[in-house]
Scaffold this active site. Sequence first.
Site, PDB file in Angstrom:
ATOM      1  CG  ASN A 145      -0.219  -0.239   2.509  1.00 50.95           C
ATOM      2  OD1 ASN A 145       0.243  -1.343   2.761  1.00 50.95           O
ATOM      3  ND2 ASN A 145      -0.090   0.784   3.338  1.00 50.95           N
ATOM      4  CB  CYS A 316      -3.294   3.555   8.661  1.00 53.39           C
ATOM      5  SG  CYS A 316      -4.788   2.975   7.901  1.00 53.39           S
TER       6      CYS A 316
END
Length: 371
Positions: A145, A316
């Site tokens: 990611n 995140c």
Amino acid sequence: MIYLDNAATTRVFDSVVKEMERYYSEEYFNPSALYSPAFEVVKKIAAARAYLCDKLGGGGKLYFTSCATESNAWVYNCGVKNKKGNILVSMGEHASGYENARALADKGFDVRFVKLCADGTVDISDYQSKLDENTTLASVIHCSNETGAINDIALLSRIAKQISPRCLFHSDGVQAFCKIDVNCEHAGIDLYSLSAHKIGGPKGIGALWVRDGIRIAPFIIGGGQEEGERSGTENVAAIMGFCQAAKDFSAFDGGQIFALRQRMKKALEDIKDAVFNEASEQSPYILSLSIAGIKAEVLQRKLADKGILIGLGSACSSRLKKNRVLSAMGRDMRQIEGNVRIGFGVCNLSDDMDSVAKTIKECVEELRWKK
Ligand code: PLP
């Protein structure tokens, strides 16, 4: 606004919203109810499940969860039965995998973290050297990611099972699903995590694919939904939205996304002191660039003021100062501070790429000049 943070999340397809509405206002029945309208809903969930399983090559079982974070937590918390044996986890995992692995290590489990190569893929010789016949779980992300680097999960699973035949092989497939072809069964994958919101689906719905013949204990127990594997009333609208998103996303031509990325990359190539974080097997959906000498969050804000939204690596971890994945790839502090992640999506237009790149370059110049 030009949205280029599609690795963080995507705009929900209109077709998905329409599909979901039906299950809020018309077919809103609890699938566990014992009257016929509810049976119809059960059939539709079964069809959605079968479609998503097919996207993974068919076979196996797919259990719906509230998100991929839950799917990953399920694997780490229930895929390892006891403290005998060891667990291998790559340094390139998303926080939802990595932090669960760290929590297991804190509880006294033997967790072995596998190094990354400079291109963001797992260092296979380190992986091999950390495996032994007592390895019970190996977990390696399919597509990073952070950088979009693709790991050869079929090879990694084969290596793990040669050394420890009873070991479970898990892969986080969130950034790969519907973007990179995978046949989980043929690739020797035992457990594969998915999320809907990276492919035009809603947030708050994920899944865990489990190979036939494997059973991991449930993480959430209660009413016995999902064959007792994941209790909780099914999020019917989100499940149907997930399936619709997978259908619509799959209809797009991945080649167009590759062309967008190439165009953007070429246009950014002449930024001084900048390095692309990419691998030879690379997702076309992510372009990661470390620009030494600037603060990426300042660049991000400047671009946002001009209507361009880009990412800073994992959403995140963007609030955390350090970037574990880039550090593991050997990037230095200046490169990490100046790291941006451009996430392409099916709504992006080729003609916007040159103007976005031009604006990025102007902002970088301005930031350097101001220093
Ligand atoms: N794994 C990867 C690779 C991700 O990119 C993400 C989302 O950013 C997740 C897991 C977590 O997914 P979810 O938002 O569904 O919990």
